[in-house]
Structures are given as structure tokens and as C-alpha cells.
Scaffold this active site. Structure first.
Site, PDB file in Angstrom:
ATOM      1  N   GLU A   1     -62.306  -4.622  25.108  1.00  0.00           N
ATOM      2  CA  GLU A   1     -62.460  -6.001  24.640  1.00  0.00           C
ATOM      3  C   GLU A   1     -63.862  -6.556  24.888  1.00  0.00           C
ATOM      4  OE1 GLU A   1     -58.128  -5.329  25.704  1.00  0.00           O
ATOM      5  OE2 GLU A   1     -60.051  -5.026  26.742  1.00  0.00           O
TER       6      GLU A   1
ATOM      7  N   HIS B   1     -83.686  -9.241  33.548  1.00  0.00           N
ATOM      8  CA  HIS B   1     -84.348  -9.928  34.653  1.00  0.00           C
ATOM      9  C   HIS B   1     -85.827  -9.575  34.709  1.00  0.00           C
ATOM     10  CE1 HIS B   1     -82.763  -6.097  36.228  1.00  0.00           C
ATOM     11  NE2 HIS B   1     -83.889  -6.058  36.927  1.00  0.00           N
TER      12      HIS B   1
ATOM     13  N   SER C   1     -51.233  -5.616  15.423  1.00  0.00           N
ATOM     14  CA  SER C   1     -50.783  -6.876  16.016  1.00  0.00           C
ATOM     15  C   SER C   1     -51.710  -8.028  15.674  1.00  0.00           C
ATOM     16  CB  SER C   1     -50.687  -6.735  17.540  1.00  0.00           C
ATOM     17  OG  SER C   1     -49.668  -5.840  17.907  1.00  0.00           O
TER      18      SER C   1
ATOM     19  N   LEU D   1     -76.143  -8.170  32.988  1.00  0.00           N
ATOM     20  CA  LEU D   1     -76.472  -6.754  32.835  1.00  0.00           C
ATOM     21  C   LEU D   1     -75.437  -5.999  32.005  1.00  0.00           C
ATOM     22  CD1 LEU D   1     -77.847  -6.033  36.412  1.00  0.00           C
ATOM     23  CD2 LEU D   1     -79.127  -6.323  34.288  1.00  0.00           C
TER      24      LEU D   1
ATOM     25  N   HIS E   1     -49.137 -11.772  29.900  1.00  0.00           N
ATOM     26  CA  HIS E   1     -49.596 -11.747  28.516  1.00  0.00           C
ATOM     27  C   HIS E   1     -49.509 -13.115  27.834  1.00  0.00           C
ATOM     28  CE1 HIS E   1     -49.687  -7.500  29.089  1.00  0.00           C
ATOM     29  NE2 HIS E   1     -49.927  -7.235  27.827  1.00  0.00           N
TER      30      HIS E   1
ATOM     31  N   GLY F   1     -78.283  -1.388  37.343  1.00  0.00           N
ATOM     32  CA  GLY F   1     -77.294  -2.456  37.234  1.00  0.00           C
ATOM     33  C   GLY F   1     -76.542  -2.407  35.926  1.00  0.00           C
TER      34      GLY F   1
ATOM     35  N   ARG G   1     -48.117 -15.548  17.181  1.00  0.00           N
ATOM     36  CA  ARG G   1     -47.312 -14.373  16.874  1.00  0.00           C
ATOM     37  C   ARG G   1     -46.099 -14.762  16.033  1.00  0.00           C
ATOM     38  NH1 ARG G   1     -43.185 -11.501  21.082  1.00  0.00           N
ATOM     39  NH2 ARG G   1     -42.947  -9.469  20.059  1.00  0.00           N
TER      40      ARG G   1
ATOM     41  N   HIS H   1     -51.381 -14.042  19.433  1.00  0.00           N
ATOM     42  CA  HIS H   1     -50.376 -14.156  20.487  1.00  0.00           C
ATOM     43  C   HIS H   1     -50.812 -15.254  21.448  1.00  0.00           C
ATOM     44  CE1 HIS H   1     -49.607 -10.362  18.581  1.00  0.00           C
ATOM     45  NE2 HIS H   1     -48.518 -10.137  19.301  1.00  0.00           N
TER      46      HIS H   1
ATOM     47  N   ASP I   1     -42.863 -10.653  27.019  1.00  0.00           N
ATOM     48  CA  ASP I   1     -43.946  -9.956  27.717  1.00  0.00           C
ATOM     49  C   ASP I   1     -44.354 -10.663  29.003  1.00  0.00           C
ATOM     50  OD1 ASP I   1     -44.155  -7.791  26.087  1.00  0.00           O
ATOM     51  OD2 ASP I   1     -45.847  -8.534  24.922  1.00  0.00           O
TER      52      ASP I   1
END
Length: 664
Positions: free
Chosen positions: A418, A72, A390, A122, A480, A162, A527, A468, A476
Site C-alpha cells: 500500500e 536531507h 474488491s 526516507l 478492518h 536510511g 462495500r 470498505h 471482518d
């Protein structure tokens, strides 16, 4: 130069940043003057005394990277770029926040020379910086040779309260400390103010202890308005064996006699009266946007910058002579170019998939694709957010990236991070030299969402692997089972979302994603095992068009029904065709809606005739709304999922060949 005159010069250099920021925000009648005014001396210390860059060679491979995570405060970097001789004029400064200007409200990659990444949301700039520092470390391990350290520079990032409150800062900085990214130096604008006022009631962390716990070196309680003190901290940081956080105590809006230190200066123009008072307090006697020549001269370090570049160019010339193949490979990768025969390899690999006719999950087909492409693309840098077994983002020759290894790895264990993973991937893609990809479950793309958006906004080659992909996940349950996620990703402009139906489409999807330098890609993978579809050579070639006719027996007979499907639902479309033998049915596989949309009108009309919309249905195990632009009826799921075996769920939601055939 005496210490007094030197300090006076630094003060005037910092004040040039302040007045440009005040004036630009005032003219635009919007913006954030507080941060650039508060970090002006920090900027002088870094850019004038330490930053290794060259405005005349802005893409120099071995330049230091500078990231403004608190984006910013964009007038800070615009002021710096202008004052140090980049292609940014005073007229560009005057056009701050105006349509099509080089000085948009937040720094944007690809718009302004010298901007390394788009920042504003941010914390993401900080995570991008982690990706860049990691790239520097890995490329150095891969390409440097004794006495020929052609990759050897720092990554600097400015950040504020921030950025540190955002959860992504925890994810990225924890990993940076674990990997000992010693060339990463962050300068924290510790002014204690955010939009809502003093942050103590909602941000009371002991930041120094927090970063020490991450495995960083911390230099605390630095006077952010003392150029020499900041410079000494940076000098010390450059000797550390860990990433370093320099905590700089500052006053937001420093120089404003009535607003400094308050939230009033964070995100609003100071106003004409306060700007006048500020300039009087700073003893700035020049007109708006006027910078005296002596200050321009003080900011110019081009002789030093050119010498640094020349020294590196001489070293790289030696490297080229001694290691000609290595140097060619490095330059190819930095330029983002693929081997000359790559396109033909994509076709060859796809034909091999079609020949083998494996009925496998597309996540496994993706791993097979990575295996094939990694043989000809050493720049592949994979990873997963703690789901490698997986997501299947590893391959037979993948080696883990570890802190203490002397040789470069090519697979990153991101841990359960993630969002951090996705933003770090963006930083790696921006740095160059690697094509990064990382995996998680599709339902967790929500965690990554804003980094995916930033990749699309910047038009970079980040590849996100999401496995998946549907209620096929089964027991699940709805937490999920991604229902709305594919549609959500398709709504991101400039994002390519691939949902392949089998191993052949998966191979092509990977090939197209790897060739696409200006758009990120999401690979949506199953999957459960999927049947390999029958195709001829032309159909294999047409996969790259995003949508194509997969099955139509009687080309001379009027069509009774067109079925569009993706992924696992292509097999359902085939079941319907087998059940409705009295109808002439065309099956269209559309693995990538966005790529199909980019085809010319003639091609799209040949696949999906507009006049046959009333005879067109679409099938996908997700929300239905987007498909109505093609189809008259859509079979999908507009509720959350359920917990049960996959075959039971497909029956429960009516996604079977028999159920749909009964309704046609």
C-alpha cells in the site's frame, strides 16, 4: 586533457560541492553536510558525464530524471543545480533553509527549478523514481515508433542506508525488479553511518544479495570517491536489462579531517574551525561561497546538453510530421490537460447516473465512473494493492502492466504494497502523461499515510481509491473497520476527501478529482449497496461544490432541523425526515468538506446558515470531532468497531434513523 589533470579537475569540481555544502549549512546553523560531502564524486560522475538534461529547458520531456531520495543532503542537489546553470544563484545558496528561499531544508517540488520531487521522508524518493521509470517505459511503449524513440531516457536516484532501512524500499524495489525497469539506476551511498552512529548493530543486511533477489543487477564495491570508477559503473548499468543498484563505498563528510566517517558530520554544521581545517586539507583557498571561474567552466556542459536537446527536438519534429495526432495527444497528456469537452461530460455522465437510479455500492459506482471516463481519457492508469476485485479499480478495457509486454498496459497489480503503491502513484503523477489511481481498503490508508501527505504537499493529481469505508464492512471486525481514517485524511492540508452517497455523487467526485491538477483526492467508497437519492439538475450541478441541499420540502417555512450527512449515512438522514414529518427538515449531503469550505461565504451561508447552528446535527459512521465546526450535535462512532453483520452494527452503534429521531 591528461588523466592526471582530468582527475585533478574532477577533484576540484567535487570540492566545489563540498565547500558550498559546508558554507551553506554553517550560515544556516542547521542542515546535513555529511552526505553531500561524501557523495560529491558520485555527483560529478553522474551529472558531468552521464546525466542527459538541459538547464535552459528544465521541463524537456526526454530529460533524464534525477531523484535525491536521501533528501536531507539537499545541499548536494542545490550545489549541482547552481554549478550546472539552473536558475539558482549563489544568493539562493546563501539563503539555505531561510523563509521563502529557493533552497529549503529538503528539496521541494515546485519551489526550485530542477527538483523532480519532494524528498526527505526516507525511501519515498526511491519509490517515486520507480513510478517515473515505469511511466517512461509505458509511454515509450505507447508512443514510440520505429526509429522515432521520442521517449528514451534514464531515471537516476541517489539513496542512503536510511532509504534502504525503510520498509517502502522493499515494496518499491521488489516491484521494480519484477517489472524489469531497466532504465532505473540507483546509486547507493554506502557509508555505514546514520544519526545514531555506525549502522552495523542495526543494519547488517547483505544489500547486494537483497537486490539481486529482487531481480536487479548489482554493481558492488565501487569506490564512491573515484569519479572514473563510478562513471564506468553507470556506463555498464545503462546496458543492463534490469534495474541496477550501484553500491558506492564512501566516507560520510569526506574532506573533513576530524569529522569524516563519523555521525558528528551527519546532521550538524561542521563549525568554523573544522570548516577552516577542511578547506586547508582540500587546498581550497577561496572565500566563503566563492567558486573560481575555472570550476564554473568545468561544470558547464551546456553545449553538449543543447546538442542533445536539439537532436531530440529534430526527432520530435519528424514524429509530429509523421504522426500529428499522436504527437498532439502526447503533448496534451504531458501538459496535464483534459479534452476540451470534459466538464460537460462530467455533467452528462452524472445525469445518466441519476436517470438510471441504481442502488449499488459506491465502489461499484466508482468502477462505472472509471469505465465512463476511460473512454475519453486514455491516460488513466489504474491499479490496486492486491484488492482489484474488491476495490473495483479495473474496467472492461483495462490491460495489465507486465514486465515482458511490448504494448503498454493501463492497470498495475501492485501486490500487497500500500505504501509503495501510493508513492509510486506520486512518481507517475509527477512524471506526467498519465493520471494514476490506486485502490486499497480505507483502513489500510494508514500504511499509505506519508505518501498521501507528500502528494498534498506537492500539489499533484494523485487519486487514491479507498473502499470498505465503515462498520458496513461487518464481520471482518475492528481491525478492518475504519473509524478515525476519514477524519485523519481530512486533516491533511490540500487533500480533497470525497465520500459520495450514491452513484451520481461518485461520478461527480471522480470528475472533480480528474479535473483537479493541483490537489490529490481520496475517494471513500462503500462495500454495501446505497440507495440512489432523488435530485434535480441544479442539485446535480451543486454536488461539485462539496456540499448542497439534497432535500427540503417547504422552502418558505422556518427550519426546525438541518441534518448533514455523507456516504451511507445520507440514507439515515432521509429515514429521520420520514419519521419526523411534523418538522421542517433540511438534508445536506456533504461529500467533500474541503471543497465545500472553498466556496464563497454567500454559498456556504445559503446551505448552512450560521445562525441555525443550534438546529444542526451531523451523521457519519466515524469519529465525530471534525463535524462540530458545523453542527451542535454529532452522531458517529468514537470507539473501535465490532465483529457482526453490518445491519446489527449500525443498530449497536445507534446509527439508525429511528434511534437518532428518538433523540431529537
Amino acid at each position: 586533457m591528461s588523466a592526471i589533470s582530468c582527475n585533478q579537475n574532477y577533484s576540484r569540481m567535487a570540492n566545489a560541492i563540498r565547500v558550498l555544502s559546508m558554507d551553506a549549512v554553517q550560515r544556516a546553523n542547521s542542515g546535513h553536510p555529511g552526505m553531500p560531502m561524501g557523495m560529491a564524486e558520485i555527483a560529478v560522475a553522474l551529472w558531468h558525464k552521464h546525466l542527459n538534461h538541459n538547464p535552459k529547458q528544465p521541463q524537456w520531456l526526454n530529460r533524464d530524471r534525477f531523484i535525491l531520495s536521501n533528501g536531507h543532503g539537499s545541499m548536494l542537489i542545490y550545489s549541482l543545480l547552481h554549478l550546472t546553470g539552473y536558475d539558482l544563484t549563489i544568493e539562493d545558496i546563501k539563503n539555505f533553509r531561510q523563509l521563502h528561499s529557493k533552497t529549503p531544508g529538503h528539496p521541494e517540488y515546485g519551489i526550485t527549478t530542477g527538483i523532480e520531487t519532494t524528498t526527505g521522508p526516507l525511501g519515498q524518493g526511491l519509490a517515486n523514481a520507480v513510478g517515473m521509470a515505469l511511466s517512461e517505459k509505458l509511454l515509450a511503449q505507447e508512443f514510440n515508433r520505429e526509429n522515432l524513440d521520442i521517449i528514451n531516457h534514464h531515471t537516476y536516484v541517489f539513496l542512503g542506508d536510511g532509504c534502504l532501512m525503510e520498509g517502502i524500499s522493499h515494496e518499491a524495489c521488489s516491484l521494480a525488479g519484477t517489472l524489469k525497469l531497466s532504465k532505473l539506476i540507483a546509486l547507493y551511498d554506502d557509508n555505514g553511518i546514520s544519526i545514531d552512529g555506525e549502522v552495523k548493530p542495526w543494519f547488517s543486511d547483505n544489500t547486494a544479495q537483497r537486490f539481486t533477489a529482487y531481480g536487479w543487477d548489482v554493481i558492488d564495491n565501487v569506490d564512491g570517491h573515484n569519479v572514473e570508477e563510478v562513471s564506468q559503473a553507470i556506463e555498464k548499468a545503462k546496458t543492463n536489462s534490469k534495474p541496477t543498484l550501484i553500491c558506492c563505498k564512501t566516507s560520510i563528510g569526506q574532506g573533513s579531517p576530524n569529522l569524516a566517517g563519523t555521525d558528528k558530520v551527519h546532521g550538524s554544521p561542521l563549525g568554523e574551525a573544522e570548516i577552516k581545517a577542511s578547506k586547508q586539507a582540500l587546498k581550497w583557498e577561496y572565500a566563503d561561497f566563492e567558486i573560481p571561474q575555472d570550476i564554473y567552466d568545468a561544470w558547464q556542459t551546456q553545449e553538449h546538453e543543447q546538442q542533445s536537446y536539439t537532436n531530440w527536438a529534430d526527432k520530435f519534429n519528424q514524429y509530429q510530421q509523421k504522426f500529428p495526432e499522436k504527437s498532439k495527444e502526447l503533448l496534451r497528456r504531458i501538459d496535464g490537460k483534459l479534452p476540451q469537452n470534459f466538464s460537460s461530460k462530467v455533467v452528462e455522465f452524472a445525469q445518466n447516473c441519476q436517470h438510471t437510479k441504481q442502488n449499488i455500492a459506491t465502489r461499484k459506482a466508482s468502477q462505472n465512473a472509471i469505465e465512463a471516463y476511460a473512454e475519453i481519457l486514455p491516460e488513466l492508469l489504474g491499479g490496486s494493492a492486491d484488492l482489484t476485485s474488491s476495490n473495483l479499480t479495473n474496467w472492461s478495457k483495462s490491460t495489465p502492466v507486465r514486465a515482458d509486454e511490448t504494448s503498454a498496459g493501463n492497470h498495475i497489480n501492485y501486490g500487497v504494497r500500500e505504501f509503495g503503491m501510493s508513492a509510486i502513484i506520486n512518481g507517475i503523477a509527477l512524471y506526467g502523461g498519465y493520471i494514476p489511481f490506486g485502490g486499497t481498503f480505507l483502513t489500510f490508508s494508514d500504511y499509505s499515510r506519508n505518501a498521501l501527505r507528500m502528494a498534498a504537499l506537492m500539489r499533484i493529481r494523485s487519486i487514491f481509491v479507498f473502499t470498505h469505508d465503515s462498520i458496513g464492512l461487518g464481520e471482518d471486525g475492528p481491525t478492518h473497520q475504519p473509524i478515525e481514517h476519514i477524519s485523519s485524511l481530512r486533516l491533511i492540508p490540500n487533500m480533497h476527501v470525497w465520500r459520495p452517497a450514491d452513484s451520481t455523487e461518485t461520478m461527480v467526485a471522480w470528475g472533480v478529482a480528474l479535473q483537479n491538477k493541483t490537489q490529490p483526492s481520496c475517494l471513500i467508497l462503500s462495500r454495501q449497496n446505497l440507495a440512489c437519492q432523488e435530485r434535480n439538475s441544479q442539485q446535480i450541478n451543486n454536488i461539485a461544490n462539496g456540499g448542497y441541499i439534497l432535500n427540503e420540502e417547504d422552502l418558505n417555512k422556518e427550519l426546525d432541523l438541518i441534518i448533514i450527512a455523507t456516504g451511507s449515512e445520507v440514507s439515515i438522514a432521509q429515514e429521520i425526515k420520514q419519521l419526523l414529518t411534523h418538522k421542517n427538515i433540511r438534508i445536506i449531503s456533504m461529500p467533500c468538506m474541503e471543497v465545500f469550505e472553498a466556496q464563497n461565504h454567500e454559498y456556504k451561508q445559503s446551505i448552512l446558515p450560521i445562525e441555525l447552528r443550534s438546529k444542526t446535527i451531523a451523521i457519519e459512521a466515524g469519529t465525530t470531532a471534525l463535524w462540530y465546526k458545523y453542527a451542535n450535535r454529532v452522531f458517529g462512532i468514537d470507539t473501535f468497531g465490532e465483529s457482526a453483520p453490518a445491519n446489527i452494527l449500525f443498530k449497536h452503534f445507534g446509527l439508525t434513523g429511528q434511534n437518532i429521531a428518538d433523540k431529537l
